[in-house]
Design a protein around this motif. Structure first.
Motif, PDB file in Angstrom:
ATOM      1  N   GLU A   1      -6.254  -5.372   9.316  1.00  0.00           N
ATOM      2  CA  GLU A   1      -4.869  -5.743   9.067  1.00  0.00           C
ATOM      3  C   GLU A   1      -4.161  -4.607   8.335  1.00  0.00           C
ATOM      4  OE1 GLU A   1      -3.473  -8.449  10.211  1.00  0.00           O
ATOM      5  OE2 GLU A   1      -5.359  -9.210  11.062  1.00  0.00           O
ATOM      6  N   ALA A   2      -2.841  -4.558   8.473  1.00  0.00           N
ATOM      7  CA  ALA A   2      -2.071  -3.466   7.863  1.00  0.00           C
ATOM      8  C   ALA A   2      -2.007  -3.583   6.344  1.00  0.00           C
ATOM      9  CB  ALA A   2      -0.668  -3.423   8.442  1.00  0.00           C
ATOM     10  N   PHE A   3      -2.035  -4.813   5.805  1.00  0.00           N
ATOM     11  CA  PHE A   3      -1.892  -5.037   4.365  1.00  0.00           C
ATOM     12  C   PHE A   3      -3.085  -5.821   3.822  1.00  0.00           C
ATOM     13  CE2 PHE A   3       2.471  -4.557   5.826  1.00  0.00           C
ATOM     14  CZ  PHE A   3       3.064  -3.778   4.838  1.00  0.00           C
ATOM     15  N   THR A   4      -3.465  -5.530   2.584  1.00  0.00           N
ATOM     16  CA  THR A   4      -4.348  -6.405   1.827  1.00  0.00           C
ATOM     17  C   THR A   4      -3.507  -7.103   0.762  1.00  0.00           C
ATOM     18  OG1 THR A   4      -4.945  -4.639   0.276  1.00  0.00           O
ATOM     19  CG2 THR A   4      -6.366  -4.964   2.194  1.00  0.00           C
ATOM     20  N   THR A   5      -4.047  -8.157   0.165  1.00  0.00           N
ATOM     21  CA  THR A   5      -3.289  -8.945  -0.804  1.00  0.00           C
ATOM     22  C   THR A   5      -4.114  -9.237  -2.054  1.00  0.00           C
ATOM     23  OG1 THR A   5      -3.996 -11.127   0.003  1.00  0.00           O
ATOM     24  CG2 THR A   5      -2.137 -10.071   1.156  1.00  0.00           C
ATOM     25  N   LEU A   6      -3.474  -9.889  -3.005  1.00  0.00           N
ATOM     26  CA  LEU A   6      -4.141 -10.264  -4.250  1.00  0.00           C
ATOM     27  C   LEU A   6      -5.349 -11.165  -4.013  1.00  0.00           C
ATOM     28  CD1 LEU A   6      -1.044 -11.071  -6.537  1.00  0.00           C
ATOM     29  CD2 LEU A   6      -2.397  -8.961  -6.490  1.00  0.00           C
TER      30      LEU A   6
END
Length: 727
Positions: free
Chosen positions: A604-609
């Motif tokens: 995926e393009a983004f990771t998150t908290l």
């Protein structure tokens, strides 16, 4: 994390590949010099840039005027008060330098309550602001230099470079350097404001700034808060000055503003920074030598260093703090080189490079004029490289065998020798312009030296070195340290105990006093490491002369080879850009994930908290601060949450062409607003330094929204947020 990697002088150019930014996004190859951007203006506009590309050529205007160098990393001004943002790993030395067991800033982080609480950065820290770039090719390789060869040519070019920098630096407060492009075909004089008072302002806790440690280094998905802040200070008159309480923040003419629109997958991004070195057009013989012998050796020796340091510092937190920058640096290279080696082995890179070089030689030989212009040098260059590689093989272990204080003694004795000469005749690094850097480097040893570790490493590698056939050993080194071929590690250790005990150089005051002493004082000294440095001096000089002679010959032949390559590419209508060489460059691409990635799954393009909580183990490399975990679990996202992600974005992938030295580079959107900081690449794309692969190339970036969230919700850095316009 990105770092500057130089396995030798990278020489060459590479063709501009199809940018492929329509439809399925692909990495856009090219670390472009700002003055080249009008040539690719159509590609930039098609990719999504809203600014006039011509504005990016103006180094003293927005946005380029906001991008600065730290001398190994990139950074940028983010307020008119000289506030500087860069990566946490670029500030690591300064965080370590200010840390003690009682006040462990490495572990707990740091936030200055006000200007007076900001801490001096590690000795030698600099902020370089570029103010002018000019072509000086004709002055560097003048008619005299053109007639010379070998060491004489090397010395003539060096003398011309020193004269140019000396004239440039008559303007106080500036640092000037001559950079070589296209394997010595072009030289530029780069003039920069040199800000010497740099202070640490804010760094997150280790569990944020280095979350994931070596395990996650060069990997995706990533959840690292790789950011820190410095501030640049100048004297009351506004000019660069040494540290003083009377100094004031530097007034930055240009600074980056935070993005006013959300960043999404597919968006245009560009990165401006100082990439250190690429090697994409090294000759096949160089590629084969590097990956066939040199790099596997380095990987082995780095692994041994890391294991020995870990063993020798176990249970000694003071030693761990002292060696932390060294461990981080070695570990970063270690994993990077392993990734490069894995990508190279079993690939067709060497075959393709060999075929390309064969095509170049065939093109040269097909025409009498081309043969006359390029043929002789192309034939010579491979033989000269073989000579250089033979020396490298024979002496590879020498760089690992010298004790740290012997290295310091050699530097001090060389300084004494050079101070006896007129300034213009001194070697680079020992001129008047280098004095502060030399002093600060020697001072920094106090916070970064541990005798037990140093002795353990020296004994280990000397054991390997002395196990070689006696004919291959450096006799002056053995005599200077009282060693002999075939000695076992216990005997070597005993001998080193005596040598270390006979020196006072580990004591800062004793070491610094030698900066003021003349050659006669060194020759009369009974200090064991000083005596060894004096004994080794003639051999050191002889080997240096040999290396300069080979380098001078190679550079002349290599320059002609690169001229041939440029002409060959031009005959096919292909644009070229120079390999990275630590000068200001621009790369562009898109925020983009990756299908069927290294581990066989889609990235995926983004990771998150959410990933921080999932990875948190409460110890070691995955030990997020309790305050951060509480804020995440309470869903205190504030204005930095993204509804589509149902969280705050942490890191993102982008198709940006970057390499070591780009660490800390600002990632900008289509309006040149700050959306993140570049800090890494993926493990199977680190080979891009040698062989660019548009399908795989991805850079890992810190999302500015995560940085701002951490500063707001966890670290309570409201003063800085307000200064940057975030509140």
């Amino acid at each position: 994390m990105r770092c500057v990697s130089r396995l030798g002088a990278a020489m060459g150019v590479t063709a501009s590949l199809g940018l492929g930014l329509t439809g399925q996004a692909m990495a856009a190859e090219g670390m472009w010099m700002p003055q080249q951007l009008p040539q690719i203006a159509k590609d930039l506009k098609q990719a999504g840039l809203q600014l006039d590309p011509a504005k990016l050529t103006q180094l003293t205007e927005f946005p380029m005027g906001a991008v600065i160098s730290l001398g190994g990393c990139t950074a940028s001004f983010v307020s008119p008060q000289g506030l500087v943002v860069t990566n946490h790993h670029c500030a690591y030395d300064s965080i370590q330098y200010n840390s003690t067991v009682q006040r462990d800033l490495l572990k707990n982080g740091f936030l200055a309550a006000g200007l007076t609480d900001e801490l001096p950065a590690s000795p030698g820290s600099r902020v370089f602001v570029t103010v002018d770039v000019s072509d000086v090719t004709a002055k560097v390789v003048d008619t005299k230099a053109q007639r010379l060869n070998g060491k004489a040519r090397f010395d003539a070019i060096e003398a011309n470079e020193k004269a140019l920098t000396a004239a440039c630096e008559k303007d106080p407060g500036h640092r000037c350097n001559v950079a070589s492009f296209y394997g010595g075909l072009q030289y530029q004089l780069i003039k920069q404001i040199e800000i010497r008072d740099v202070r640490l302002v804010h760094a997150p806790a280790l569990g944020v700034g280095l979350f994931g440690g070596d395990t996650d280094n060069w990997m995706w998905p990533r959840h690292t808060g790789d950011y820190s802040f410095f501030r640049a200070y100048v004297g009351p008159d506004g000019k660069p000055a040494d540290f003083s309480p009377a100094n004031k923040p530097y007034q930055a003419r240009h600074f980056l503003k935070l993005a006013t629109q959300p960043l999404n997958e597919g968006d245009f991004v560009m990165v401006t920074g100082y990439p250190g070195r690429t090697n994409r057009h090294r000759l096949p013989a160089e590629l084969d030598f590097t990956f066939g012998w040199a790099q596997p050796q380095r990987i082995q020796w780095m692994g041994e260093q890391l294991a020995l340091i870990k063993e020798a510092t176990a249970g000694r937190r003071e030693a761990e703090i002292a060696l932390a920058p060294r461990v981080a640096g070695i570990g970063n290279y270690y994993k990077n080189f392993q990734g490069q080696q894995a990508s190279y082995e079993g690939s067709d890179i060497l075959a393709r490079k060999s075929q390309a070089f064969a095509e170049l030689k065939a093109w040269v030989n097909a025409d009498a004029d081309r043969r006359a212009s390029y043929g002789t040098d192309i034939s010579k260059v491979e033989g000269l490289l073989a000579q250089e590689q033979a020396v490298a093989r024979a002496e590879a272990l020498l760089r690992y065998t010298s004790p740290g204080m012997l290295n310091a003694a050699r530097t001090l004795y060389e300084n004494a020798q050079q101070q006896a000469l007129p300034d213009a005749q001194r070697k680079p690094g020992f001129q008047a312009r280098d004095e502060k850097h030399l002093v600060q480097g020697l001072e920094a040893i106090d916070k970064r030296y541990d005798e037990r570790v140093d002795k353990r490493l020296a004994a280990h590698f000397l054991t390997q070195y002395l196990a070689q056939p006696a004919v291959q050993l450096n006799a002056p080194l053995l005599a200077a340290l009282g060693l002999a071929a075939g000695m076992d590690e216990a005997a070597i250790q005993a001998r080193l105990d005596t040598v270390y005990a006979g020196s006072k150089l580990a004591h800062g005051a004793d070491r610094m006093a030698w900066l003021k002493r003349d050659v006669a004082s060194f020759k009369a000294s009974d200090d064991s490491f000083i005596k060894a440095a004096v004994a080794l001096y003639d051999d050191d000089q002889a080997r240096e002369t040999r290396d300069k002679d080979i380098t001078g010959q190679i550079s002349q032949a290599y320059a002609a080879t690169m001229r041939a390559l440029i002409a060959f590419k031009a005959s096919k209508g292909e644009a070229v850009y120079p390999d990275a060489n630590s000068t200001l460059r621009v790369a562009f691409g898109q925020v983009q994930g990756r299908k069927n990635a290294l581990d066989g799954v889609d990235w995926e393009a983004f990771t998150t908290l959410r990933g921080i909580v999932a990875k948190h183990k409460g110890e070691g490399e995955f030990n997020a601060p309790a305050e951060q975990l509480a804020a995440i679990r309470a869903r205190q996202f504030g204005p930095y949450g993204v509804a589509k992600l149902d969280s705050v974005p942490v890191n993102f992938l982008a198709t940006l062409d970057t390499t070591g030295g780009n660490s800390g580079s600002p990632v900008l959107n289509d309006r040149a607003e700050l959306v993140g900081l570049l800090f890494d690449g993926t493990l199977d794309s680190v080979i891009d330094s040698w062989d660019f692969d548009a399908r795989k190339s991805r850079s890992i970036c810190l999302d500015a929204r995560y940085m701002l969230w951490q500063m707001s919700a966890v670290d309570k850095a409201q003063r800085l947020l307000k200064e940057m316009g975030a509140q």
